[in-house]
Design a protein around this motif. Structure first.
Motif, PDB file in Angstrom:
ATOM      1  N   VAL A 138       0.842  -1.205   0.000  1.00  0.00           N
ATOM      2  CA  VAL A 138       0.000   0.000   0.000  1.00  0.00           C
ATOM      3  C   VAL A 138       0.873   1.249   0.000  1.00  0.00           C
ATOM      4  CG1 VAL A 138      -1.631   1.351   1.371  1.00  0.00           C
ATOM      5  CG2 VAL A 138      -1.999  -1.110   1.052  1.00  0.00           C
ATOM      6  N   GLU A 139       1.968   1.217   0.755  1.00  0.00           N
ATOM      7  CA  GLU A 139       2.882   2.355   0.794  1.00  0.00           C
ATOM      8  C   GLU A 139       3.496   2.633  -0.576  1.00  0.00           C
ATOM      9  OE1 GLU A 139       5.661   1.237   3.780  1.00  0.00           O
ATOM     10  OE2 GLU A 139       4.333   1.733   5.462  1.00  0.00           O
ATOM     11  N   ARG A 140       3.597   1.605  -1.423  1.00  0.00           N
ATOM     12  CA  ARG A 140       4.125   1.766  -2.778  1.00  0.00           C
ATOM     13  C   ARG A 140       3.019   2.042  -3.797  1.00  0.00           C
ATOM     14  NH1 ARG A 140       9.554   0.136  -3.137  1.00  0.00           N
ATOM     15  NH2 ARG A 140       9.351   0.202  -5.400  1.00  0.00           N
ATOM     16  N   GLY A 141       1.789   2.256  -3.306  1.00  0.00           N
ATOM     17  CA  GLY A 141       0.695   2.602  -4.210  1.00  0.00           C
ATOM     18  C   GLY A 141      -0.059   1.426  -4.766  1.00  0.00           C
ATOM     19  N   ILE A 142       0.158   0.224  -4.226  1.00  0.00           N
ATOM     20  CA  ILE A 142      -0.541  -0.974  -4.699  1.00  0.00           C
ATOM     21  C   ILE A 142      -1.549  -1.379  -3.631  1.00  0.00           C
ATOM     22  CG2 ILE A 142      -0.298  -3.339  -5.540  1.00  0.00           C
ATOM     23  CD1 ILE A 142       2.666  -2.690  -6.104  1.00  0.00           C
ATOM     24  N   GLU A 143      -2.821  -1.057  -3.834  1.00  0.00           N
ATOM     25  CA  GLU A 143      -3.858  -1.362  -2.850  1.00  0.00           C
ATOM     26  C   GLU A 143      -3.987  -2.873  -2.677  1.00  0.00           C
ATOM     27  OE1 GLU A 143      -5.516   0.606  -0.836  1.00  0.00           O
ATOM     28  OE2 GLU A 143      -4.416   2.346  -1.603  1.00  0.00           O
ATOM     29  N   THR A 144      -3.696  -3.345  -1.478  1.00  0.00           N
ATOM     30  CA  THR A 144      -3.643  -4.777  -1.211  1.00  0.00           C
ATOM     31  C   THR A 144      -4.147  -5.050   0.198  1.00  0.00           C
ATOM     32  OG1 THR A 144      -1.560  -4.765  -2.475  1.00  0.00           O
ATOM     33  CG2 THR A 144      -2.174  -6.827  -1.403  1.00  0.00           C
ATOM     34  N   ALA A 145      -4.867  -6.146   0.357  1.00  0.00           N
ATOM     35  CA  ALA A 145      -5.297  -6.614   1.664  1.00  0.00           C
ATOM     36  C   ALA A 145      -4.566  -7.918   1.979  1.00  0.00           C
ATOM     37  CB  ALA A 145      -6.806  -6.844   1.685  1.00  0.00           C
ATOM     38  N   PRO A 146      -4.415  -8.266   3.261  1.00  0.00           N
ATOM     39  CA  PRO A 146      -3.709  -9.511   3.619  1.00  0.00           C
ATOM     40  C   PRO A 146      -4.274 -10.756   2.964  1.00  0.00           C
ATOM     41  CG  PRO A 146      -3.965  -8.133   5.554  1.00  0.00           C
ATOM     42  CD  PRO A 146      -4.761  -7.474   4.464  1.00  0.00           C
ATOM     43  N   LEU A 167       3.298  -2.195 -12.924  1.00  0.00           N
ATOM     44  CA  LEU A 167       2.071  -2.623 -13.579  1.00  0.00           C
ATOM     45  C   LEU A 167       1.010  -2.979 -12.551  1.00  0.00           C
ATOM     46  CD1 LEU A 167       3.699  -4.830 -16.346  1.00  0.00           C
ATOM     47  CD2 LEU A 167       2.670  -2.567 -16.655  1.00  0.00           C
ATOM     48  N   ALA A 168       1.427  -3.579 -11.425  1.00  0.00           N
ATOM     49  CA  ALA A 168       0.466  -3.931 -10.373  1.00  0.00           C
ATOM     50  C   ALA A 168      -0.182  -2.690  -9.782  1.00  0.00           C
ATOM     51  CB  ALA A 168       1.167  -4.738  -9.284  1.00  0.00           C
ATOM     52  N   GLU A 169       0.564  -1.617  -9.674  1.00  0.00           N
ATOM     53  CA  GLU A 169       0.028  -0.362  -9.144  1.00  0.00           C
ATOM     54  C   GLU A 169      -1.014   0.227 -10.091  1.00  0.00           C
ATOM     55  OE1 GLU A 169       1.625   4.171  -8.142  1.00  0.00           O
ATOM     56  OE2 GLU A 169       3.034   2.552  -8.566  1.00  0.00           O
ATOM     57  N   LEU A 170      -0.704   0.236 -11.376  1.00  0.00           N
ATOM     58  CA  LEU A 170      -1.611   0.812 -12.364  1.00  0.00           C
ATOM     59  C   LEU A 170      -2.841  -0.052 -12.587  1.00  0.00           C
ATOM     60  CD1 LEU A 170       1.101   1.900 -14.953  1.00  0.00           C
ATOM     61  CD2 LEU A 170      -0.075   3.368 -13.297  1.00  0.00           C
ATOM     62  N   ASP A 171      -2.680  -1.348 -12.420  1.00  0.00           N
ATOM     63  CA  ASP A 171      -3.761  -2.299 -12.699  1.00  0.00           C
ATOM     64  C   ASP A 171      -4.619  -2.592 -11.471  1.00  0.00           C
ATOM     65  OD1 ASP A 171      -4.929  -4.760 -14.240  1.00  0.00           O
ATOM     66  OD2 ASP A 171      -4.109  -5.620 -12.400  1.00  0.00           O
ATOM     67  N   GLY A 172      -4.073  -2.436 -10.267  1.00  0.00           N
ATOM     68  CA  GLY A 172      -4.824  -2.735  -9.058  1.00  0.00           C
ATOM     69  C   GLY A 172      -4.995  -4.214  -8.779  1.00  0.00           C
ATOM     70  N   LEU A 173      -4.045  -5.032  -9.239  1.00  0.00           N
ATOM     71  CA  LEU A 173      -4.068  -6.479  -8.996  1.00  0.00           C
ATOM     72  C   LEU A 173      -5.339  -7.134  -9.563  1.00  0.00           C
ATOM     73  CD1 LEU A 173      -2.664  -6.788  -5.349  1.00  0.00           C
ATOM     74  CD2 LEU A 173      -1.430  -7.128  -7.495  1.00  0.00           C
ATOM     75  N   GLU A 174      -5.732  -6.691 -10.745  1.00  0.00           N
ATOM     76  CA  GLU A 174      -6.870  -7.333 -11.403  1.00  0.00           C
ATOM     77  C   GLU A 174      -6.399  -8.380 -12.408  1.00  0.00           C
ATOM     78  OE1 GLU A 174      -9.574  -4.511 -13.007  1.00  0.00           O
ATOM     79  OE2 GLU A 174     -10.008  -3.572 -11.058  1.00  0.00           O
TER      80      GLU A 174
END
Length: 451
Positions: free
Chosen positions: A150-158, A283-290
C-alpha cells in the motif's frame, strides 16, 4: 569429530577399522569422555562409523571413489537457461562469481538475522518450531507485506497475499494454475534465465519480445499478442534482470491496454523493488491487482538461505492457489516466515537498505569503469541495482569467454542464457557486488584474448 573425519577422508582409516576406545581417545585428545561420546554419536548418526555392542566403534561403509569431475567446474555444459545456476550454485569457496545473481555474504544483514534467530529460539511457542504452518502463510507477515505494498501505491489486503517459499515457487504455482502444456507465454528478450528454465519444465511455448531501455518494444509486443495469443506475460518492471532497465509510464499504460484487449495475464516479478532509489512505475500499481499478479521475495536483500516469498493477486485466485499449494507443498515454512518478519521489523532493515544502495552505486561505477577499460560497453547505465548488461568487443562469443574463465575458477553469465531467441551471443551480465576482486578482470581479459 573433525580428526576422525579427516583421517577417513585421507584413507588413513579404512572401512572396518576399529576406532580408539572412548577412554583412550579422550586421553589422547585431552578432552572429557562425554565429549568423545557426543562426537562418536554424531559420526554414527552421519553413517561415518557404527557401533558394535561389546566391541567398540568401527569405520562404516566404503567411501565413494573420488571423481575429478566432481572437484572442478563443468566446462562441457551447454550455454542454456541452466548455465549460470549450475555454475554459480555448485561453485567452490575458491571461485569468483561475477555472473551470479546474489550479493556477497558480507553484504547481507547477518547480525540482524542472528538476532532474529536468537529471539525466535528464546521466545517462540513450541508450535512455531514443530508444527506445519498455515498454507496461506503467517498472518502477521501477510499484514506487513500488504502494508508495504500500500505504501508503494498498490492497494492490497492480507487475504490477497499467499506466502511462498520463494519467487521461484510463486512462479511455479502460478504456472500450474494458469497454463497448460503448449500454451504460449511472453517474456522479455533478454529476461531472467530461470523464467526460461521454469517455463521449459512446464512445457510452455516461450516467445521473447525485444526489450528497450523503457520496457518491451510495444510494436513487437502487439504483434506477438496477435500472432501467438499468449496466456501470460512474465516480466520485471523495476531494475529488470539482466539489463537493469526500468519500465517507463507511457510504456506501462499502453502495455496494460494491450493486455486488456487480448485477455493477457501479467506476472510482475518485483524482487528488486527495495534496491531502487526512486520507485519506477509498477504494472500492479496501475492495474490494481486485477490482471497483474505481483511476486517477490527477500532472497536478494535479507537471505537466500531463508526461503520466503509471496504472491499478491485477486482474492479468488489466491483461494485457488492455496488449494494448489496444499496439494503440491502442503503448508508454508512457519519458521522462515517468523524469521523474515522479525528481521523486517527490528528497525535495522531500513538502515541496511540505505547502506546497501549506496554501496551498490559505488560498485556500479567502479565495475563499469573497469569493464570499459577492457572494451566492454554497458547497454545502459542502470539507476540502481546490482546488474550491468554489457556487450563484448566485436568478434567475441560470450559463451566461449565464459568457458575459458570457468577454467580459471571465475563464473561468468553469458548473454544467450538470458535470451529466448538466442540473439545475445556477444552480451554478458555482470553482478557489480561480486566484481571487487581484481582477478575477475584479469581472468576476463585473458579469456577474451584467447578467442
Amino acid at each position: 569429530m573433525g580428526v576422525i573425519h579427516d583421517r577417513i577422508a585421507r584413507r588413513s582409516l579404512t572401512p572396518g577399522a576399529r576406532l580408539p576406545s572412548i577412554r583412550a581417545f579422550a586421553e589422547t585428545m585431552q578432552v572429557s569422555k562425554s565429549t568423545v561420546v557426543e562426537a562418536y554419536d554424531r559420526l554414527a548418526a552421519e553413517g561415518a562409523i557404527r557401533s558394535r555392542p561389546g566391541s567398540g566403534f568401527f569405520v562404516a561403509a566404503p567411501l565413494a571413489p573420488l571423481a575429478l569431475a566432481e572437484i572442478g567446474p563443468r566446462l562441457d555444459h551447454a550455454v542454456d537457461p541452466f548455465w549460470v545456476s549450475r555454475q554459480s550454485l555448485e561453485a567452490g569457496a575458491d571461485m569468483l562469481k561475477p555472473g551470479c545473481g546474489w550479493l556477497p555474504a558480507e553484504w547481507m544483514p547477518v547480525e540482524s538475522l542472528r538476532r532474529a534467530l536468537r529471539g525466535i529460539i528464546r521466545t517462540a511457542e513450541p508450535a512455531t518450531l514443530t508444527d506445519y504452518g498455515s498454507p496461506r502463510g503467517l498472518p502477521a507477515l501477510r499484514q506487513l507485506l500488504a502494508r508495504r505494498m500500500v505504501e508503494r501505491g498498490i492497494e492490497t489486503a492480507p487475504d490477497q497475499i499467499l506466502i511462498t517459499e520463494s519467487c521461484t515457487q510463486a512462479l511455479d504455482l502460478l504456472c500450474r494454475f494458469l497454463i497448460e502444456p503448449g500454451d504460449t507465454v511472453l517474456v522479455d528478450d533478454p529476461c531472467y534465465f530461470n523464467f526460461l528454465a521454469l517455463l521449459r519444465a512446464h512445457r510452455a511455448k516461450v516467445v521473447g519480445v525485444p526489450l528497450t531501455p523503457a520496457g518491451p518494444d510495444l510494436a513487437l509486443f502487439a504483434q506477438a499478442l496477435s500472432e501467438h495469443r499468449p496466456r501470460l506475460y512474465i516480466t520485471n518492471s523495476g531494475l529488470q534482470n539482466p539489463t537493469g532497465a526500468s519500465l517507463q509510464p507511457s510504456v506501462a499504460h499502453r502495455l496494460l491496454k494491450l493486455a486488456a484487449e487480448h485477455g493477457l495475464i501479467v506476472i510482475e516479478d518485483d524482487i528488486f523493488a527495495d534496491f531502487e532509489h526512486e520507485p519506477a512505475p509498477r504494472l500492479a500499481e496501475l492495474d490494481g491487482l486485477e490482471r497483474v499478479i505481483r511476486i517477490a521475495s527477500c532472497s536478494k536483500t535479507l537471505s537466500a538461505s531463508v526461503r520466503c516469498g509471496y504472491i499478491a493477486g485477486p482474492r479468488d485466485w489466491i483461494d485457488n492457489l492455496v488449494d494448489l499449494r496444499i496439494a503440491a507443498d502442503f503448508s508454508s515454512r512457519r519458521l522462515s516466515a517468523e524469521l523474515v518478519l522479525t528481521a523486517l521489523t527490528d528497525g535495522s532493515y531500513r538502515k541496511h537498505m540505505e547502506a546497501l544502495r549506496a554501496r551498490l552505486a559505488k560498485a556500479m561505477a567502479a565495475t563499469s569503469r573497469r569493464l570499459k577499460g577492457l572494451g566492454i560497453e554497458p547497454w545502459l547505465d542502470p539507476e540502481a541495482g546490482m546488474f550491468l548488461w554489457c556487450r563484448l568487443p566485436d568478434g567475441l562469443d560470450a559463451g566461449e569467454v565464459a568457458r575459458r574463465a570457468l577454467g580459471e575458477k571465475v563464473v561468468l553469465a553469458p548473454g544467450n542464457a538470458f535470451s529466448p531467441s538466442q540473439t545475445a551471443p556477444d552480451f554478458m551480465r555482470f553482478n557489480v557486488a561480486q566484481c571487487a576482486d581484481d582477478r575477475v578482470f584479469k581472468v576476463l581479459e585473458r579469456a577474451m584474448r584467447s578467442e
